[in-house]
Design a protein around this motif. Sequence first.
Motif, PDB file in Angstrom:
ATOM      1  N   MET A   6      -9.790 -69.064   6.907  1.00 21.21           N
ATOM      2  CA  MET A   6      -9.912 -68.385   8.191  1.00 21.21           C
ATOM      3  C   MET A   6      -9.973 -69.417   9.331  1.00 21.21           C
ATOM      4  N   ALA A   7      -9.505 -69.025  10.507  1.00 17.22           N
ATOM      5  CA  ALA A   7      -9.412 -69.945  11.631  1.00 17.22           C
ATOM      6  C   ALA A   7     -10.687 -69.940  12.472  1.00 17.22           C
ATOM      7  N   ASP A   8     -10.880 -71.015  13.259  1.00 18.09           N
ATOM      8  CA  ASP A   8     -11.969 -71.054  14.233  1.00 18.09           C
ATOM      9  C   ASP A   8     -11.672 -70.126  15.406  1.00 18.09           C
ATOM     10  N   ILE A   9     -10.401 -70.066  15.828  1.00 17.30           N
ATOM     11  CA  ILE A   9      -9.996 -69.332  17.028  1.00 17.30           C
ATOM     12  C   ILE A   9      -8.863 -68.369  16.690  1.00 17.30           C
ATOM     13  N   PHE A  10      -8.987 -67.144  17.140  1.00 15.27           N
ATOM     14  CA  PHE A  10      -7.883 -66.187  17.109  1.00 15.27           C
ATOM     15  C   PHE A  10      -7.329 -66.111  18.520  1.00 15.27           C
ATOM     16  N   PHE A  11      -6.001 -66.316  18.680  1.00 19.14           N
ATOM     17  CA  PHE A  11      -5.385 -66.336  20.003  1.00 19.14           C
ATOM     18  C   PHE A  11      -4.479 -65.120  20.145  1.00 19.14           C
ATOM     19  N   SER A  12      -4.788 -64.256  21.109  1.00 14.47           N
ATOM     20  CA  SER A  12      -4.019 -63.044  21.378  1.00 14.47           C
ATOM     21  C   SER A  12      -3.187 -63.228  22.640  1.00 14.47           C
ATOM     22  N   TYR A  13      -1.882 -62.903  22.565  1.00 14.81           N
ATOM     23  CA  TYR A  13      -1.001 -63.066  23.707  1.00 14.81           C
ATOM     24  C   TYR A  13       0.246 -62.227  23.481  1.00 14.81           C
ATOM     25  N   LYS A  14       1.102 -62.153  24.499  1.00 14.58           N
ATOM     26  CA  LYS A  14       2.375 -61.436  24.398  1.00 14.58           C
ATOM     27  C   LYS A  14       3.497 -62.443  24.178  1.00 14.58           C
ATOM     28  N   ARG A  15       4.443 -62.073  23.333  1.00 12.81           N
ATOM     29  CA  ARG A  15       5.508 -63.003  22.945  1.00 12.81           C
ATOM     30  C   ARG A  15       6.195 -63.657  24.138  1.00 12.81           C
ATOM     31  N   GLU A  16       6.374 -62.894  25.217  1.00 13.76           N
ATOM     32  CA  GLU A  16       7.051 -63.450  26.390  1.00 13.76           C
ATOM     33  C   GLU A  16       6.300 -64.638  26.984  1.00 13.76           C
ATOM     34  N   ASP A  17       4.995 -64.740  26.681  1.00 14.69           N
ATOM     35  CA  ASP A  17       4.168 -65.808  27.250  1.00 14.69           C
ATOM     36  C   ASP A  17       4.023 -67.013  26.330  1.00 14.69           C
ATOM     37  N   ARG A  18       4.723 -67.004  25.209  1.00 13.60           N
ATOM     38  CA  ARG A  18       4.546 -68.088  24.246  1.00 13.60           C
ATOM     39  C   ARG A  18       4.778 -69.479  24.841  1.00 13.60           C
ATOM     40  N   PRO A  19       5.789 -69.708  25.685  1.00 16.70           N
ATOM     41  CA  PRO A  19       5.986 -71.062  26.220  1.00 16.70           C
ATOM     42  C   PRO A  19       4.777 -71.590  26.985  1.00 16.70           C
ATOM     43  N   ARG A  20       3.980 -70.687  27.595  1.00 13.76           N
ATOM     44  CA  ARG A  20       2.789 -71.139  28.328  1.00 13.76           C
ATOM     45  C   ARG A  20       1.570 -71.221  27.427  1.00 13.76           C
ATOM     46  N   VAL A  21       1.562 -70.445  26.357  1.00 13.23           N
ATOM     47  CA  VAL A  21       0.414 -70.442  25.453  1.00 13.23           C
ATOM     48  C   VAL A  21       0.450 -71.628  24.496  1.00 13.23           C
ATOM     49  N   GLU A  22       1.639 -71.983  24.027  1.00 12.17           N
ATOM     50  CA  GLU A  22       1.737 -73.006  22.978  1.00 12.17           C
ATOM     51  C   GLU A  22       1.104 -74.343  23.367  1.00 12.17           C
ATOM     52  N   PRO A  23       1.284 -74.874  24.608  1.00 12.72           N
ATOM     53  CA  PRO A  23       0.620 -76.141  24.938  1.00 12.72           C
ATOM     54  C   PRO A  23      -0.895 -76.080  24.817  1.00 12.72           C
ATOM     55  N   LEU A  24      -1.480 -74.926  25.159  1.00 15.12           N
ATOM     56  CA  LEU A  24      -2.926 -74.783  25.045  1.00 15.12           C
ATOM     57  C   LEU A  24      -3.346 -74.738  23.578  1.00 15.12           C
ATOM     58  N   VAL A  25      -2.591 -74.030  22.754  1.00 16.35           N
ATOM     59  CA  VAL A  25      -2.880 -73.988  21.318  1.00 16.35           C
ATOM     60  C   VAL A  25      -2.844 -75.399  20.734  1.00 16.35           C
ATOM     61  N   ARG A  26      -1.828 -76.162  21.080  1.00 19.14           N
ATOM     62  CA  ARG A  26      -1.706 -77.516  20.537  1.00 19.14           C
ATOM     63  C   ARG A  26      -2.850 -78.414  21.006  1.00 19.14           C
ATOM     64  N   LEU A  27      -3.292 -78.228  22.248  1.00 13.79           N
ATOM     65  CA  LEU A  27      -4.416 -79.006  22.757  1.00 13.79           C
ATOM     66  C   LEU A  27      -5.697 -78.688  21.989  1.00 13.79           C
ATOM     67  N   LEU A  28      -5.930 -77.419  21.703  1.00 13.29           N
ATOM     68  CA  LEU A  28      -7.104 -77.024  20.919  1.00 13.29           C
ATOM     69  C   LEU A  28      -7.027 -77.591  19.506  1.00 13.29           C
ATOM     70  N   GLU A  29      -5.831 -77.598  18.926  1.00 10.98           N
ATOM     71  CA  GLU A  29      -5.672 -78.148  17.575  1.00 10.98           C
ATOM     72  C   GLU A  29      -5.956 -79.641  17.556  1.00 10.98           C
ATOM     73  N   ARG A  30      -5.596 -80.359  18.629  1.00  9.35           N
ATOM     74  CA  ARG A  30      -5.897 -81.786  18.673  1.00  9.35           C
ATOM     75  C   ARG A  30      -7.386 -82.046  18.833  1.00  9.35           C
ATOM     76  N   GLU A  31      -8.127 -81.030  19.258  1.00  5.19           N
ATOM     77  CA  GLU A  31      -9.588 -81.152  19.312  1.00  5.19           C
ATOM     78  C   GLU A  31     -10.214 -80.882  17.945  1.00  5.19           C
ATOM     79  N   GLY A  32      -9.409 -80.691  16.924  1.00  2.78           N
ATOM     80  CA  GLY A  32      -9.923 -80.491  15.576  1.00  2.78           C
ATOM     81  C   GLY A  32     -10.191 -79.054  15.213  1.00  2.78           C
ATOM     82  N   LEU A  33      -9.728 -78.093  16.026  1.00  4.35           N
ATOM     83  CA  LEU A  33      -9.971 -76.676  15.783  1.00  4.35           C
ATOM     84  C   LEU A  33      -8.761 -76.037  15.113  1.00  4.35           C
TER      85      LEU A  33
END
Length: 484
Positions: free
Chosen positions: A1-28
Motif C-alpha cells: 500500500m502507498a503512503d499517498i493516494f493522488f486523485s486528479y483528472k486525466r487532463e491534468d496529468r502533465p501538471r500533476v506528474e512533476p509533483l508526484v515525482r517530487l514526492l517520490e524523491r522525498e522517499g514517499l
Amino acid sequence: MADIFFSYKREDRPRVEPLVRLLEREGLKVWWDPDLVAGERFDEVIAEEIDAALCVMVAWSAHSVRAPWVRDEASRGMRRGVLVPMSLDGTEPPLGFGVIHTPDLKGWNGDEQDPRIRHLVADVVGRVTGKTPDVGSHEGADRSALSRRRLLQIGVGAGALLAAGVGGWALDRAVGRPLPPIRTERFPVASVDATGARLPDQTGSAEVFDLPVGNASLPFAIVPGGGFVVGSPDNEPGRRANEGPQQQMQVGPFAIGRTTVTQTQWEALVEASPAPVERPLAATPSSFSGPELPVETISWIEASEFCARLSALTGLTLRLPSEVEWEYACRAHSTTPFHFGPTITSALANYLGTGGAVVRREGDADVVSPDYGGLVHESGAYDQGPLGLYRAGTVPVGTFPPNRFGLHEVHGNVWEHCADVGPVDYERMPDGGTPYTGDGGSHVLRGGSWSHNPAICRSAYRDRMSADNPGWPGRVGLRLVCEI
C-alpha cells in the motif's frame, strides 16, 4: 500500500506528474492511476488504496471539480481526516470542501523551488513521516519506509527510536516509557455555512490514547506535523492587530489533550502526586463544581506545576502547548474563523451569544461590558451567523463535536494556557512550533470562554495574563501536550 493516494483528472496529468515525482524523491510511495494492474477491478483497488493511505491528495481544477470519481475519492479521504487539496488553476473547491485550506497553484510550471510547492511538499512529508524536510534538497531518499505513524501503531516508544536511530530521526530527548496503547477512533465532524446552518457531518479519524493518572485517565489525540498559516487575514470580522501579519509555520507531530483537563483529572493527579515540584496545588481550585467540568481559575504557574508533577509520575514529557501548536491543533487544517466554518452557533460551542463583549460578576449580578481588548462587540452573533445562548458557566468537556483532529471545545468554555511569553509579533516567533520564551511578564491565552463574545473565541484570537494570575473566577483552564 502507498503512503499517498493522488486523485486528479486525466487532463491534468502533465501538471500533476512533476509533483508526484517530487514526492517520490522525498522517499514517499505515491499511488496514482498509472499504478493500476491489468485485470484489477479499479473501483476495489481505489477504495483499498484510499483507506490505507496516510494522506489523500486531490488536485482540483476546472476538469476535476466536475468529475464524480474525483469528488468521491476526495470525500473518502476527507471522511478519514487525511485529505490534502490543492487548486491547479485557481478553481474553487466543490461545495463541502471549502473548509479545508486549499493552496492555489495557478501558474505553477513545475518549478521545484516555488514556495507554494515547497510548503505543500513539506506539509505532506510531515504528515506521513513526522519530519519537516527542506524540500529544496533530496535528503529524504534514504528515509526509513516506516513512518512515525506506523511506528506508533506498532507500539515503538520514543526512547526506543532514539536508541535505534530509526530513519535518522533526531529526537530532542528520550522519553522514559513508551506511549500507552494507541487506537484509531472515528467520529463525526460538524461544519456550518456562513449563516450558521448545519452542513452534513463528515467523518474524521484520529490516533488516540488514554494516559492513566491515579483513578482517572487523560485522553490524547496524535496531531501530525505539517505546515500552516498562523494568524488571521486582514478581512476577518473581529480581527485584532496582533493576529497578523500572517506567517507560514511548520509544526512537528505531538499529542494533545482531546479536552481541557477536568476537575476529576486534576484532583486525581494532586492525590497521586501530592509532593510539590516547586509549589503546592489545591486539589479543588475551581469556581464551578462538577467532575467532568473543566478545572479552572488556574494560573500559568499552577498549570506548569501540574505538568511537572504529571511528567514525573508518568515518565513522559507533559507540558503546555506552544501558541503555534495550539492554533495548529485548533484549526485542524481549516482556514475559517472557527474550525467548523465561517461562523459559530451555540450548538457547537459555549460562549456569550446574547450580546456584549464579556460578562463580569459584580456582587450577585452578571454585568455585560460592550468592549474588550480595545474593541466593541455589541451583538452576540458572529458575522452572518445567529444569536446564541448565555449559559452562565462551563459545560462538561466533550459536550460539543470535535474538530478533525478529535479535539473538543477549542472555542469557548474556558481559556487555555500556552507556554509562550507574549503574545509577540509572529515574525519574532521561532519556527517548528516551539514557544517564544523572551522577556515579558505575561503568557498567552487562547480559545476564549463561556463569558466572552464569539469573536473572542476564534482560532486566531490571542490574549494574555500574568503568570501568577488565575483570572476571573471560572474562566481559565489548561489543555496538555504529551511529547511523542
